[in-house]
Write a protein that holds these residues in place. Structure first.
Motif, PDB file in Angstrom:
ATOM      1  N   GLN A  42       0.825  -1.206   0.000  1.00  0.00           N
ATOM      2  CA  GLN A  42       0.000   0.000   0.000  1.00  0.00           C
ATOM      3  C   GLN A  42       0.862   1.259   0.000  1.00  0.00           C
ATOM      4  O   GLN A  42       0.533   2.264  -0.624  1.00  0.00           O
ATOM      5  N   GLN A  43       1.968   1.185   0.734  1.00  0.00           N
ATOM      6  CA  GLN A  43       2.881   2.333   0.787  1.00  0.00           C
ATOM      7  C   GLN A  43       3.451   2.632  -0.603  1.00  0.00           C
ATOM      8  O   GLN A  43       3.507   3.793  -1.016  1.00  0.00           O
ATOM      9  N   GLU A  44       3.836   1.588  -1.312  1.00  0.00           N
ATOM     10  CA  GLU A  44       4.376   1.781  -2.660  1.00  0.00           C
ATOM     11  C   GLU A  44       3.333   2.388  -3.589  1.00  0.00           C
ATOM     12  O   GLU A  44       3.654   3.223  -4.447  1.00  0.00           O
ATOM     13  N   LYS A  45       2.091   1.972  -3.423  1.00  0.00           N
ATOM     14  CA  LYS A  45       1.022   2.509  -4.269  1.00  0.00           C
ATOM     15  C   LYS A  45       0.832   3.999  -4.042  1.00  0.00           C
ATOM     16  O   LYS A  45       0.637   4.773  -4.982  1.00  0.00           O
ATOM     17  N   VAL A  46       0.889   4.403  -2.758  1.00  0.00           N
ATOM     18  CA  VAL A  46       0.740   5.832  -2.444  1.00  0.00           C
ATOM     19  C   VAL A  46       1.919   6.630  -2.994  1.00  0.00           C
ATOM     20  O   VAL A  46       1.752   7.700  -3.594  1.00  0.00           O
ATOM     21  N   LEU A  47       3.127   6.105  -2.814  1.00  0.00           N
ATOM     22  CA  LEU A  47       4.326   6.842  -3.199  1.00  0.00           C
ATOM     23  C   LEU A  47       4.509   6.953  -4.706  1.00  0.00           C
ATOM     24  O   LEU A  47       5.170   7.876  -5.184  1.00  0.00           O
ATOM     25  N   GLN A  48       3.940   6.039  -5.478  1.00  0.00           N
ATOM     26  CA  GLN A  48       4.128   6.119  -6.930  1.00  0.00           C
ATOM     27  C   GLN A  48       3.315   7.240  -7.557  1.00  0.00           C
ATOM     28  O   GLN A  48       3.636   7.739  -8.624  1.00  0.00           O
ATOM     29  N   GLY A  49       2.249   7.696  -6.890  1.00  0.00           N
ATOM     30  CA  GLY A  49       1.459   8.812  -7.382  1.00  0.00           C
ATOM     31  C   GLY A  49       0.656   8.466  -8.617  1.00  0.00           C
ATOM     32  O   GLY A  49       0.781   7.383  -9.197  1.00  0.00           O
TER      33      GLY A  49
END
Length: 270
Positions: free
Chosen positions: A74-81
């Motif tokens: 989930q963190q990666e999804k948020v950070l990819q924008g």
């Protein structure tokens, strides 16, 4: 009169016409005082960075509270924008990030626009100056003598006998009115008004807007816009608390938005 065969006569006429045309063109070019139009120089930037990779992950985690506590996927999804929809990535790119935490949400939007002049007499930089000036004028920044919009609301609230909110997000009451930024008292209010910024790109400004829709919590959006040569960059940073009674703090949002804008400006200069 000497006889000239038809073929020879035709060749002579063609040569004569060609030499006459060249001579006329040369005469026109060599006329004294004839204006010479040279194309204006192109802008410094011919391409734009990839917007969704322009902000380091560490910076995003700081700007988007709650992200670091999410599971890795989930963190990666948020950070990819999410990239902005654009039809010419050489002219305009952007990216949006959103985070949700128990105490509220944060949104970050960045936008890069490469301005190109289609007038050979106007440089890309000059055209970018005009575009930037239009945006600064549209922001309607207060003059040194004009109070911040929130201060106007403070005064109206005082007249109505209701509590109001300062630009820094500190509630005030009629017994403790907000400081008038035009008084030059050197208070926090002076520093937090929408204003022109120094030492950011070629020119820059900051806007700060606090809004409330119906019964929902107030949300504040701080925008930092700057121009570097023929590129205009916009940073929009928004906070909306979970509680209706809470007001987003101007100082924190402004400091973080400006810090990010300076990083983006440094990245363009590299």
């Amino acid at each position: 009169m000497a006889y000239v065969p038809g073929v020879a006569l035709l060749a002579a006429l063609v040569v004569g016409c060609s030499s006459g045309s060249d001579g006329d063109a040369g005469d026109a070019d060599s006329k004294p005082g004839s204006p010479t139009v040279s194309a204006a120089p192109p802008g410094k930037y011919r391409t734009l960075p990839e917007a969704c990779r322009a902000v380091p992950p560490g910076t995003l985690r700081d700007l988007l509270p709650g992200t670091a506590e999410l599971p890795q996927d989930q963190q990666e999804k948020v950070l990819q924008g999410a990239p902005s929809v654009t039809y010419d990535t050489d002219r305009k790119v952007g990216c949006t990030w959103k985070s949700q935490a128990p105490d509220g949400s944060r949104n970050l939007v960045i936008d890069f626009e490469r301005v190109v002049s289609y007038d050979p007499a106007v440089s890309d930089d000059d055209r970018a100056r005009d575009v930037y000036a239009q945006r600064e004028n549209a922001a309607d920044l207060p003059t040194a003598a004009a109070p911040h919009e929130d201060e106007k609301k403070d005064k109206e609230g005082e007249k109505k006998g209701k509590a109001s909110v300062t630009p820094s997000g500190t509630p005030t009451t009629p017994s403790a009115p907000a400081t008038d930024a035009s008084s030059g008292s050197g208070s926090d209010t002076d520093d937090l008004r929408p204003r022109v910024l120094d030492h950011l790109g070629d020119t820059a400004f900051l806007d700060d807007l606090l809004t409330q829709a119906g019964s929902t919590a107030q949300h504040r959006t701080v925008s930092v816009v700057f121009r570097t040569s023929n590129v205009i960059v916009t940073v929009q940073y928004t906070e909306q608390p979970s509680l209706v009674t809470e007001v987003p703090d101007s100082r924190e949002l402004q400091e973080k938005a400006q810090a990010l804008a300076r990083k983006l400006a440094e990245g363009l200069s590299e």
